[in-house]
Design a protein around this motif. Sequence first.
Motif, PDB file in Angstrom:
ATOM      1  N   UNK A  17      62.786  15.846 -27.458  1.00  0.00           N
ATOM      2  CA  UNK A  17      64.357  15.466 -27.292  1.00  0.00           C
ATOM      3  C   UNK A  17      64.820  15.260 -25.908  1.00  0.00           C
ATOM      4  N   UNK A  18      64.476  16.282 -24.970  1.00  0.00           N
ATOM      5  CA  UNK A  18      65.041  16.269 -23.738  1.00  0.00           C
ATOM      6  C   UNK A  18      64.147  14.904 -22.883  1.00  0.00           C
ATOM      7  N   UNK A  19      62.842  14.902 -23.216  1.00  0.00           N
ATOM      8  CA  UNK A  19      62.114  13.844 -22.691  1.00  0.00           C
ATOM      9  C   UNK A  19      62.641  12.320 -23.076  1.00  0.00           C
ATOM     10  N   UNK A  20      62.942  12.210 -24.298  1.00  0.00           N
ATOM     11  CA  UNK A  20      63.500  11.154 -24.942  1.00  0.00           C
ATOM     12  C   UNK A  20      64.906  10.764 -24.231  1.00  0.00           C
TER      13      UNK A  20
ATOM     14  N   UNK B 102      55.734   9.207 -26.951  1.00  0.00           N
ATOM     15  CA  UNK B 102      56.203  10.262 -26.303  1.00  0.00           C
ATOM     16  C   UNK B 102      55.494  11.382 -26.614  1.00  0.00           C
ATOM     17  N   UNK B 103      55.287  11.665 -27.930  1.00  0.00           N
ATOM     18  CA  UNK B 103      54.706  12.791 -28.161  1.00  0.00           C
ATOM     19  C   UNK B 103      53.041  12.944 -28.038  1.00  0.00           C
ATOM     20  N   UNK B 104      52.554  11.668 -28.155  1.00  0.00           N
ATOM     21  CA  UNK B 104      51.074  11.517 -27.854  1.00  0.00           C
ATOM     22  C   UNK B 104      50.754  11.809 -26.396  1.00  0.00           C
ATOM     23  N   UNK B 105      51.698  11.179 -25.461  1.00  0.00           N
ATOM     24  CA  UNK B 105      51.530  11.376 -24.015  1.00  0.00           C
ATOM     25  C   UNK B 105      51.871  12.996 -23.575  1.00  0.00           C
ATOM     26  N   UNK B 106      52.806  13.277 -24.315  1.00  0.00           N
ATOM     27  CA  UNK B 106      53.342  14.937 -23.882  1.00  0.00           C
ATOM     28  C   UNK B 106      52.075  15.821 -24.257  1.00  0.00           C
ATOM     29  N   UNK B 107      51.392  15.536 -25.099  1.00  0.00           N
ATOM     30  CA  UNK B 107      50.110  16.337 -25.738  1.00  0.00           C
ATOM     31  C   UNK B 107      48.918  16.251 -24.555  1.00  0.00           C
ATOM     32  N   UNK B 108      48.635  15.106 -24.325  1.00  0.00           N
ATOM     33  CA  UNK B 108      47.642  14.782 -23.212  1.00  0.00           C
ATOM     34  C   UNK B 108      48.080  15.630 -21.847  1.00  0.00           C
ATOM     35  N   UNK B 109      49.317  15.547 -21.307  1.00  0.00           N
ATOM     36  CA  UNK B 109      49.824  16.312 -20.317  1.00  0.00           C
ATOM     37  C   UNK B 109      49.742  17.741 -20.441  1.00  0.00           C
ATOM     38  N   UNK B 110      50.092  18.335 -21.660  1.00  0.00           N
ATOM     39  CA  UNK B 110      50.285  19.598 -21.977  1.00  0.00           C
ATOM     40  C   UNK B 110      48.748  20.200 -21.933  1.00  0.00           C
ATOM     41  N   UNK B 111      47.761  19.466 -22.407  1.00  0.00           N
ATOM     42  CA  UNK B 111      46.513  20.021 -22.389  1.00  0.00           C
ATOM     43  C   UNK B 111      45.907  19.979 -20.937  1.00  0.00           C
ATOM     44  N   UNK B 112      46.319  19.038 -20.246  1.00  0.00           N
ATOM     45  CA  UNK B 112      45.862  18.760 -18.702  1.00  0.00           C
ATOM     46  C   UNK B 112      46.508  19.847 -17.811  1.00  0.00           C
ATOM     47  N   UNK B 113      47.891  20.239 -18.174  1.00  0.00           N
ATOM     48  CA  UNK B 113      48.496  21.139 -17.371  1.00  0.00           C
ATOM     49  C   UNK B 113      48.235  22.511 -17.493  1.00  0.00           C
ATOM     50  N   UNK B 114      47.274  22.749 -18.751  1.00  0.00           N
ATOM     51  CA  UNK B 114      46.608  24.150 -18.997  1.00  0.00           C
ATOM     52  C   UNK B 114      45.341  24.074 -18.456  1.00  0.00           C
ATOM     53  N   UNK B 115      44.703  23.251 -17.963  1.00  0.00           N
ATOM     54  CA  UNK B 115      43.596  23.414 -17.667  1.00  0.00           C
ATOM     55  C   UNK B 115      42.414  22.621 -18.263  1.00  0.00           C
TER      56      UNK B 115
END
Length: 327
Positions: free
Chosen positions: A106-109, A125-138
């Motif tokens: 919601x906040x990103x949207x 947005x959700x598909x991109x957010x998941x990529x970033x979530x994985x990347x930001x945790x290593x």
Amino acid sequence: MNYSSIKLSNLSLFCLLLLGTLVSCQLDYKFYDSTCPNLTKIVQAGVWSAIANETRMAASLLRLHFHDCISNGCEGSILLDDSSKFTSEKNAFPNKNSARGFEVIDAIKANLEKACPSTVSCADILTLAVRDAVYLTGGPYWFVPLGRRDSLTANESAANANIPSPFEPLENITAKFTAKGLDLKDVVVLSGAHTIGFAQCFTFKNRLFNFDGSGEADPTLDETLLASLRSVCPNKDDSDTNLAPLDQATSSVFDNFFYKNLVNNSGLLQSDQILMSDNRTASLVVYYSKFPYWFNRDFATSMVKLGYVGVLTGQNGEIRKNCRVTN
């Protein structure tokens, strides 16, 4: 032929060879380059802020994306609230009181609506957010083909039927993947997402006290882990919602310890540990436990493949202004 042409050719080949008629190959890595050039920066900033506030959110976003895609396709239907026309997928058993991360999307949207109104779909947005979530945790970084549109409805029954349960046998889980154009390798690779995050006690408590109705613990479960889990999840109903890390060693780091745990009989969920019961899946588990680079590479590949499941493109669906309601 330039690099961009090669990439697009490879994308088309990927669609045709891997996903056949299940995919509309209208997704494009540069879909928003001219209409919303700051898209990736805005999404990554939102995900970074959410994870900085609560590390667990990375796993929650990953689970949210998978439950959206495997249910009725990657079209953002899991984000919809109840309406007079349909019941939300949030009420489905696999999601009720457990699916999280809606407020992050919601906040990103909201930020994207300020930057480029009515342009970026909630599904993207959700598909991109998941990529970033994985990347930001290593974990690995991968390029995300974009251009998904949002569904006009939700399907609670599809969520109940299609989302794998932690209590199901491997053949049932595999069948749910293959029905969406995925395969046995994807089952093993995408299960590796359980290298981060937590599970509620009710999802594995039967392994601690009454495995298969025996009145005893699962004999394959490591004894040290068993003792630890019994302290977190005592044999009482009021412990059902307590949380235990899916990966006891590195619960907030995206790595290959999930597979190391399975090799050592320390998988938390029965549906994860069961990967060691089949020679085909067990060999992949052992392989990924030894070679983290190949796990990261294959995980990225499987996530791109997952992101094509049931997408809406072109004139289908819509671009929601609010991810929780249709326009």
